[in-house]
Design a protein around this motif. Structure first.
Motif, PDB file in Angstrom:
ATOM      1  N   UNK A  47      68.266  -3.683  51.527  1.00 25.63           N
ATOM      2  CA  UNK A  47      67.223  -4.700  51.482  1.00 25.63           C
ATOM      3  C   UNK A  47      67.390  -5.570  50.232  1.00 25.63           C
ATOM      4  N   UNK A  48      67.165  -6.858  50.372  1.00 25.51           N
ATOM      5  CA  UNK A  48      67.174  -7.745  49.201  1.00 25.51           C
ATOM      6  C   UNK A  48      65.732  -8.141  48.915  1.00 25.51           C
ATOM      7  N   UNK A  49      65.136  -7.575  47.871  1.00 26.34           N
ATOM      8  CA  UNK A  49      63.739  -7.889  47.583  1.00 26.34           C
ATOM      9  C   UNK A  49      63.535  -9.377  47.377  1.00 26.34           C
ATOM     10  N   UNK A  50      62.427  -9.879  47.866  1.00 30.50           N
ATOM     11  CA  UNK A  50      62.005 -11.265  47.668  1.00 30.50           C
ATOM     12  C   UNK A  50      62.903 -12.300  48.350  1.00 30.50           C
ATOM     13  N   UNK A  51      63.825 -11.837  49.185  1.00 33.29           N
ATOM     14  CA  UNK A  51      64.671 -12.797  49.884  1.00 33.29           C
ATOM     15  C   UNK A  51      63.930 -13.280  51.125  1.00 33.29           C
ATOM     16  N   UNK A  54      64.964 -14.510  56.929  1.00 35.54           N
ATOM     17  CA  UNK A  54      66.157 -14.835  57.694  1.00 35.54           C
ATOM     18  C   UNK A  54      67.395 -14.116  57.143  1.00 35.54           C
ATOM     19  N   UNK A  55      67.440 -13.900  55.843  1.00 36.14           N
ATOM     20  CA  UNK A  55      68.589 -13.224  55.227  1.00 36.14           C
ATOM     21  C   UNK A  55      68.064 -12.186  54.246  1.00 36.14           C
ATOM     22  N   UNK A  56      67.408 -11.150  54.770  1.00 35.05           N
ATOM     23  CA  UNK A  56      66.679 -10.226  53.912  1.00 35.05           C
ATOM     24  C   UNK A  56      67.494  -9.006  53.523  1.00 35.05           C
ATOM     25  N   UNK A  57      68.779  -8.964  53.860  1.00 37.34           N
ATOM     26  CA  UNK A  57      69.547  -7.748  53.589  1.00 37.34           C
ATOM     27  C   UNK A  57      71.009  -8.055  53.321  1.00 37.34           C
TER      28      UNK A  57
END
Lengths: 169, 628
Positions: A47-51, A54-57
């Motif tokens: 997971x990419x926090x605060x992304x 649409x492109x959260x990971x």
């Protein structure tokens, strides 16, 4: 901004293309095989926090760190957790003038199919649930409809959105 | 001639040109420095030689006279006057033009000017140097190895050797003589106009075992005593370190391979630890040691001193002296500071821009400076130093400083900031880095080149660095750029936050403590910890990263530093340190300030790398974070 799918651009691109079809939110979606590098099973997804959704990971594709995108967000489709059928399409795209490898989530991958110009329709003005400006055309095959998303528009929107955020901070 | 050879020649020639320029500029301030004069002469000589070798006839012809002029300087026949040095600089520019395939026309004027200078000066002190006397013996076994003394003597004759006679003192008894050994040496006279390097060049392929005695005839002549030792000292220095030139792409490729090796090594270590087979663990540890060594060597190959690009800054300032009509001194400190070559290359243009800016806008005209009681000559100081895992490059001038009122007015006029926005001085100064901002009331020839301060900022940020500006009205401006030492691989501290793993650059980690109980429950995002009598703000990473769930009872605080500032980051668990191959985030994630990149862990999963300078700035309340 140059088109996201530059790599695939060729004469008559819209009229006559080989496409890969897959399921998303109960509908059929198709993208050109020219940008498709491979289809992989999802491994560990970070997971990419605060992304943006649409492109959260991020995922690892053969040692490369690759963003994982989800068309269900811009196309406003219902999201469900991954299951045994979930796959990731690995795409070669051009983002911000740079070649980029991008992962794209698919709930179920169907087939590679020839799409000819005659089976393509313009997006109807009414009756569509998804935002019109993100859909390039509607295709028909064996009596089923499928959506051809406008990858250029979708990625351009995401990148511009990101740009706006940086300059305002 | 192949293209490869042409390319090689161009690379070599450009390096010589750069070295020549540097030498000339240094010579200007120290015109009597023998080592500098020798260096300039050597560069001219080599440039001419390689030029001729690669068929650059025009170049070789053009340089011939300059070489002679500096030979005269070297022999003390004419002094290195500023006029001669300026002419040398112009010649250097002309050489660049020739290398770029430009017209050879302007060269004739330069040569005519040179002629005037040299004859004018030469009359004053025209002592003909004595001829060289050379005695040499080749290695006794050189014949077996394919040496041809006859060819060598022909070469010597072609450079002007006369009175060649054999030296037979080493001929052994006839019975002991071996047919394939060389016992004979030679002695001869060489014209005074040759320089020592040119004579040595003849022996380029016969250096192994060479005995070589070269001196000027007639020691009664006023030949400077220190000459031979100085020349001898310069000689071995050039030879003892064998250098090799390698295309940059190969280094990049090598770095990629090392990156993959490091990742594979981490996976191996994890598998070995899981299986617990002592043999496997031993091999994994051995491979880890090798991979670490490999990594360090590869990185050191890529490290380049900042001094490698400062030559062009000196030249820029030298030219700016004339164009702006201001007297400007450039001081450079910390030239030995090393950075990754990519970083150095990308920094060159932004630094040029900053220097140009400082000279053009920062420094006042001489009359104003005098009125203010400042020295008439303005000073621009470029310094570089290490600071933890970063290098800090500072460009300072002693000019008028930034006028924050004017900057603010300009920014408001350009719509960069709202009229009622509350900004402190630092925030206003930072506005000059915004796109679409230019302080020049009138765009001058110098500054209006399209490279703006926003480009400088963007370049520094691309390099994962940061930039900030200090200024005091009337006392000049300092621009500090903090840059990571390398872009490729770092030592990372792997931590766990809510079951997710993140990497913190180890070099930025100061220490790790337990989170005191009174802070265990969440409150405000920023709080202070009392660490060794200092108040350190800390960030609850769980809040910042929007992590699910509650933290366990034993949270840790990782205290990280950027420059002089510190901030604590709360994490659930410390996993350990590991080599971290930095992968850039895609443009889709470029706007996320919390992360500077990502890395692949031993188990193949991806971990994000926390951007310490950003987090520190945020913790110190100086910057706003994307995270809400």
């Amino acid at each position: 901004m140059s088109p996201v799918t530059d790599l695939a651009a060729r004469p008559g691109a819209r009229a006559d293309r080989t496409m890969v079809t897959f399921s998303l939110g109960g509908e059929l979606v198709a993208i050109p095989t020219a940008v498709l590098r491979e289809v992989i099973e999802p491994g560990t997804i970070t997971r990419v926090p605060n992304a943006p959704g649409f492109a959260a990971a991020l995922i690892n594709v053969r040692g490369m760190v690759v963003p994982l995108t989800d068309l269900r967000i811009p196309l406003r489709m219902p999201v469900r957790p991954p299951d045994v059928d979930t796959r990731i399409l690995v795409l070669d795209l051009v983002l911000d003038d740079m070649p980029c490898v991008v992962g794209m989530l698919a709930e179920l991958v169907h087939e590679v199919t020839e799409v000819t110009g005659t089976s393509l329709d313009d997006v109807p003005d009414v009756g569509a649930r998804w935002p019109r400006h993100f859909v390039q055309a509607i295709g028909r095959k064996n009596g089923r409809f499928f959506i051809i998303p406008d990858l250029d528009a979708i990625f351009a929107y995401q990148l511009d959105g990101a740009d706006r955020k940086t300059t305002s901070s | 001639m192949t293209n490869d050879a042409d390319a090689l020649f161009l690379v070599e020639a450009r390096q010589l040109v750069e070295s020549l320029e540097q030498g000339l500029l240094d010579l200007k301030s120290r015109p009597d420095d023998r080592a500098l004069i020798d260096g300039v002469f050597r560069d001219l000589h080599t440039l001419k030689g390689t030029g001729a070798m690669f068929g650059q006839v025009e170049l070789a012809q053009f340089l011939h006279d300059f070489e002679s002029a500096f030979e005269a300087v070297r022999e003390g026949r004419i002094p290195a006057t500023p006029a001669l040095i300026n002419l040398g600089l112009k010649a250097r520019d002309h050489v660049t033009t020739l290398l770029d395939g430009g017209p050879s026309g302007p060269g004739a004027d330069l040569l005519a000017d040179l002629q005037d200078l040299v004859t004018g000066a030469g009359d004053a002190a025209g002592v003909e140097a004595p001829d060289w006397s050379l005695t040499f013996h080749l290695a006794p076994d050189c014949l077996v190895l394919g040496a041809r003394p006859q060819g060598l003597l022909d070469d010597l004759r072609s450079v002007g050797a006369s009175g060649i006679e054999p030296v037979l003192g080493r001929l052994p008894d006839l019975r002991a003589m071996q047919a394939d050994r060389l016992y004979i040496g030679w002695r001869m006279t060489l014209p005074s106009t040759l320089d020592e390097a040119a004579i040595r060049d003849v022996f380029l392929f016969n250096e192994e075992g060479l005995e070589f005695d070269l001196h000027r005839d007639g020691s009664a002549e006023p030949q400077p005593e220190e000459d031979p030792p100085a020349a001898m000292a310069a000689q071995p220095k050039g030879r003892e370190r064998a250098m090799m030139r390698v295309p940059a792409e190969r280094l990049d490729e090598m770095m990629d391979r090392v990156g993959e090796l490091v990742i594979a090594e981490a996976r191996l270590a994890e598998i070995a630890a899981r299986l617990g087979d002592p043999n496997l663990v031993a091999v994994a540890e051995e491979i880890k040691r090798l991979a670490t060594g490999m990594r360090e060597t590869t990185m050191s190959i890529r490290m380049t001193p900042i001094g490698s690009i400062t030559g062009r800054f000196r030249r820029l300032v030298h030219d700016l002296n004339d164009t702006l009509g201001k007297e400007i001194a450039l001081e450079i400190a910390g030239e030995e500071t090393e950075l990754d070559k990519t970083v150095i290359e990308m920094l060159a243009d932004p630094l040029m821009h900053l220097i140009r800016n400082a000279a053009d806008h920062g420094l006042e005209p001489a009359a104003d400076r005098r009125a203010l009681g400042k020295p008439e000559a303005g000073t621009i100081r470029l310094s570089a130093r290490y600071s933890g895992a970063e290098v800090v490059i500072t460009l300072a001038d002693d000019g008028r400083g930034l006028d924050t009122a004017r900057i603010r007015a300009r920014a408001e006029a350009r719509g960069l900031v709202a009229a009622d926005a509350e900004l402190d001085e630092a925030a206003i100064r930072a506005l000059i880095l915004a796109p679409g901002f230019s302080t020049a009331e009138a765009v001058t020839e110098l500054s209006g080149r399209g490279v703006g301060m926003d480009v400088v900022k963007r370049t520094v940020e691309q390099l994962r660095g940061s930039i900030d500006i200090d200024s005091e009205p009337g006392h000049g401006t300092q621009i500090h750029m903090r840059l990571p030492l390398t872009l490729a691989i770092i030592d990372g501290l792997l931590v766990e936050i809510a079951g997710e793993r993140y990497t913190i650059p180890l070099a930025a980690v100061e220490h790790i403590i337990e989170l005191p109980d009174e802070h265990a429950t969440a409150g405000n995002r920023t709080r202070f910890l009392d660490i060794r009598d200092q108040l350190v703000p800390f960030l609850r990473m769980r809040d910042l990263l929007d992590s699910p769930g509650d933290p366990g009872p034993y949270q840790k605080v990782v205290v990280v530093t950027a420059g002089e500032l510190r901030v604590g980051l709360t994490v659930d668990r410390i996993i350990g340190s590991s080599q971290t191959v930095i992968k850039q985030l895609s443009p889709l994630h470029a706007s996320l300030k919390t992360f500077s990149g990502a890395t692949v862990l031993g188990d193949g999963s991806v971990a994000l790398i926390l951007d310490v300078p950003q987090l520190v700035a945020f913790g110190q309340g100086r910057d706003s974070m994307e995270a809400a």
